[in-house]
Design an enzyme around this catalytic site. Structure first.
Site, PDB file in Angstrom:
ATOM      1  N   TYR A 108       0.855  -1.195   0.000  1.00 44.55           N
ATOM      2  CA  TYR A 108       0.000   0.000   0.000  1.00 44.55           C
ATOM      3  C   TYR A 108       0.899   1.256   0.000  1.00 44.55           C
ATOM      4  O   TYR A 108       1.879   1.315   0.756  1.00 44.55           O
ATOM      5  CB  TYR A 108      -0.891  -0.044   1.242  1.00 44.55           C
ATOM      6  CG  TYR A 108      -1.740   1.179   1.446  1.00 44.55           C
ATOM      7  CD1 TYR A 108      -2.860   1.397   0.656  1.00 44.55           C
ATOM      8  CD2 TYR A 108      -1.428   2.110   2.423  1.00 44.55           C
ATOM      9  CE1 TYR A 108      -3.642   2.528   0.838  1.00 44.55           C
ATOM     10  CE2 TYR A 108      -2.203   3.236   2.622  1.00 44.55           C
ATOM     11  CZ  TYR A 108      -3.309   3.446   1.821  1.00 44.55           C
ATOM     12  OH  TYR A 108      -4.076   4.558   2.010  1.00 44.55           O
ATOM     13  N   LYS A 205     -11.817   0.059   5.831  1.00 44.92           N
ATOM     14  CA  LYS A 205     -12.297  -0.611   4.631  1.00 44.92           C
ATOM     15  C   LYS A 205     -13.409  -1.606   4.998  1.00 44.92           C
ATOM     16  O   LYS A 205     -14.456  -1.192   5.457  1.00 44.92           O
ATOM     17  CB  LYS A 205     -11.114  -1.255   3.907  1.00 44.92           C
ATOM     18  CG  LYS A 205      -9.865  -0.358   3.834  1.00 44.92           C
ATOM     19  CD  LYS A 205     -10.051   0.893   2.981  1.00 44.92           C
ATOM     20  CE  LYS A 205      -8.954   1.931   3.169  1.00 44.92           C
ATOM     21  NZ  LYS A 205      -7.587   1.497   2.975  1.00 44.92           N
TER      22      LYS A 205
HETATM   23  C1  LIG Z   1      -6.266   1.974   3.327  1.00 47.55           C
HETATM   24  C2  LIG Z   1      -5.168   1.023   3.577  1.00 47.55           C
HETATM   25  C3  LIG Z   1      -4.188   1.268   4.548  1.00 47.55           C
HETATM   26  C4  LIG Z   1      -4.152   2.551   5.356  1.00 47.55           C
HETATM   27  O1  LIG Z   1      -5.241   2.644   6.203  1.00 47.55           O
HETATM   28  P1  LIG Z   1      -5.902   4.051   6.701  1.00 47.55           P
HETATM   29  O2  LIG Z   1      -7.034   3.590   7.518  1.00 47.55           O
HETATM   30  O3  LIG Z   1      -6.282   4.804   5.471  1.00 47.55           O
HETATM   31  O4  LIG Z   1      -4.840   4.751   7.486  1.00 47.55           O
HETATM   32  C5  LIG Z   1      -3.214   0.310   4.760  1.00 47.55           C
HETATM   33  N1  LIG Z   1      -3.203  -0.835   4.036  1.00 47.55           N
HETATM   34  C6  LIG Z   1      -4.114  -1.093   3.082  1.00 47.55           C
HETATM   35  C7  LIG Z   1      -4.032  -2.379   2.325  1.00 47.55           C
HETATM   36  C8  LIG Z   1      -5.123  -0.188   2.817  1.00 47.55           C
HETATM   37  O5  LIG Z   1      -6.018  -0.449   1.859  1.00 47.55           O
END
Ligand SMILES: *Cc1c(COP(=O)(O)O)cnc(C)c1O
Length: 389
Positions: A108, A205
Site C-alpha cells: 500500500y 475498509k
Molecule cells: C487503506 C489502507 C491502509 C491505510 O489505512 P488508513 O485507515 O487509510 O490509514 C493500509 N493498508 C491497506 C491495504 C489499505 O487499503
C-alpha cells in the site's frame, strides 16, 4: 481475555466481546464517552483508569477482533488504532534504529511513504523484494533483519503472496511476520493460522464496511509481541475513539454477510468483464486464469470484492469514469457502495510513470471495489459506461 466457546464466524462477530452491558443490560455495547474513571480507593478500580490506556467500548471491539482474526488459536490479542497507518506505525515502532525490514514490493502506497520518508530517518532499513519467491527473501536477509512485512492480495493488481511459505521461512530465521489483511478480512483469510505473527487492518475498509470512519487494528498471536503493541498504543497514544469503536462494532456484526455478497458480486462482475471485447486481462484471484488461482483457493476461503482491469489509456479510463452512474470515482474501498479508482493518478500518483509501467500499472488501469448492490444493476452500469469508451 475470556474466550467464548468455538462457534461460527458470524456468531462470533455478533457476540464476541459484545455481551450485554453489565450495568444496564443494554444489548449494544455503550459508547463510554469518558476520559477517566473514578477509582474506589488507592490502587482499587474497576479495570479502567484513563481512556488512552483502555476504554470499555474499545475493549469490546478489541476482544471481538482478536477472536475473529485469531480463529482457532488461543491467546491472540487485538489493539485498535486511529487509522490503518497508525496501526502499521505502532508495529514498526516496536523495532529500533539499525533494524532491517524485508517488505514485498507493491505494498500500500501509504505504507511505503511511512517506511521510506519517515522511519528511515530514525535509522530503520527497508528492502523491497518480489516475495512470491522465497529465494528473494533469502537474498535480502541480513544479520539485522527483524521483520517480514507482507500484504496479500496486492493493490491494485491482485497478486498473491504465499503466507504459509513466507511465514515458515521467517520463523526459521527468527524473524516476525506481519501481514496487512485489509483486503481479505478474517472472513476470507487468517494469516495467524497460516503462521504469521502479526495481522494489521485498515478497519476503514471492509471491517467498518460503510465508509463512515477511519480506523486501524493490530492483532498479535504471541503474548510477548502483543505486550509490545499494547505498550506502543498506550505510550504513543494513537488510539481509536469510543464512537469510532462503536461504529466498528456495528460494522463487524455484518462482516460475514457483507463479505459473502462482495465476493459473489465480484465473481460475477469479473467474469462479465473478462468476456467483454473492450477489456483485456481482468485481475481477480477468483478467475481460473489468474496466475495464482490455485494459491488463492488454498489460502483464502473466498476471493473478495477487489479487482482491476485495463482500458488502454487515461483518456478511455476518464471517459468510462464520467459515464458511470452507480459506481463513484473515489479513493478507498470495502464499503457497501461500489467504487472505482484510477491508480495512475490517485493511489500511485507519487510513483514515476516509468516505475508504474514496470509494476504493470498502466494509465488505463481501473481499480474496482465491488459493493453489495444488486449485481444486475452493477453490470448494466458498467455496460453502458463501456459503450462510451
Ligand atoms: C487503506 C489502507 C491502509 C491505510 O489505512 P488508513 O485507515 O487509510 O490509514 C493500509 N493498508 C491497506 C491495504 C489499505 O487499503
Amino acid at each position: 481475555m475470556k474466550r467464548p466457546p468455538k462457534r461460527g464466524f458470524s456468531t462470533l462477530s455478533i457476540h464476541a466481546g459484545q455481551s450485554s452491558d453489565p450495568a444496564t443490560g443494554a444489548i449494544v455495547a455503550p459508547i463510554y464517552q469518558t476520559s477517566t474513571f473514578a477509582q474506589e480507593g488507592l490502587g482499587r478500580n474497576k479495570g479502567y483508569e484513563y481512556a488512552r490506556v483502555s476504554n470499555p467500548t474499545r475493549t469490546a471491539l478489541e476482544t471481538n477482533l482478536a477472536v475473529l482474526e485469531g480463529g482457532a488459536l488461543e491467546s491472540t490479542s487485538a489493539f485498535a488504532f486511529a487509522s490503518g497507518m497508525a496501526a502499521i506505525d505502532a508495529v514498526l515502532s516496536t523495532l529500533s534504529a539499525g533494524d532491517h525490514v524485508i517488505c514485498q514490493d507493491n505494498l500500500y502506497g501509504g505504507t511505503v511513504r511511512l517506511f521510506n520518508q519517515i522511519l528511515t530517518r530514525f535509522g530503520m532499513e527497508f528492502t523491497y523484494v518480489d516475495a512470491s519467491r522465497v529465494e528473494n527473501l533469502e537474498a535480502a536477509r541480513r544479520p539485522n533483519t527483524r521483520l517480514l512485512f507482507l500484504e496479500t492480495p496486492t493493490n491494485p493488481l491482485m497478486r498473491l503472496i504465499d503466507l504459509a511459505a513466507c511465514s515458515k521461512w521467517a520463523a526459521r530465521h527468527g524473524l516476525l511476520t506481519a501481514v496487512d489483511n485489509t483486503f481479505m478480512t478474517p472472513y476470507f483469510q487468517r494469516p495467524l493460522e497460516l503462521g504469521a505473527d502479526i495481522v494489521i487492518h485498515s478497519t476503514t475498509k471492509y471491517i467498518n464496511g460503510h465508509s463512515d470512519g477511519i480506523g486501524g487494528a493490530v492483532v498479535a498471536r504471541d503474548p510477548e509481541v502483543a505486550a509490545k503493541i499494547k505498550f506502543m498504543q498506550k505510550a504513543a497514544g494513537a488510539i481509536l475513539a469510543p464512537f469510532e469503536c462503536w461504529l466498528l462494532l456495528r460494522g463487524v456484526k455484518t462482516l460475514g454477510v457483507r463479505m459473502r455478497q462482495h465476493d459473489a458480486n465480484a465473481r460475477e462482475v469479473a467474469r462479465w468483464l473478462a468476456s467483454h471485447k473492450k477489456i483485456g486481462v481482468v485481475h481477480y484471484p477468483g478467475l481460473p486464469d489468474h496466475p495464482q488461482h490455485k494459491l488463492a483457493r488454498r489460502q483464502m476461503s473466498g476471493f473478495g470484492g477487489m479487482l482491476s482491469f485495463d482500458l488502454g489509456s487515461r483518456a478511455r479510463a476518464a471517459k468510462f469514469f464520467e459515464r458511470l452512474r452507480i459506481f463513484s470515482l473515489a479513493e478507498s474501498l470495502g464499503g457497501v457502495e461500489s467504487l472505482v479508482a484510477h491508480p495512475a493518478t490517485m493511489s500511485h500518483a507519487g510513483i514515476s510513470a516509468k516505475e508504474r509501467a514496470a509494476m504493470g500499472i498502466g494509465d488505463g488501469l481501473v481499480r474496482v471495489s465491488v459493493g453489495i448492490e444488486d449485481c444486475e444493476d452493477l453490470i448494466s452500469d458498467l455496460e453502458q459506461a463501456l459503450r462510451a469508451v
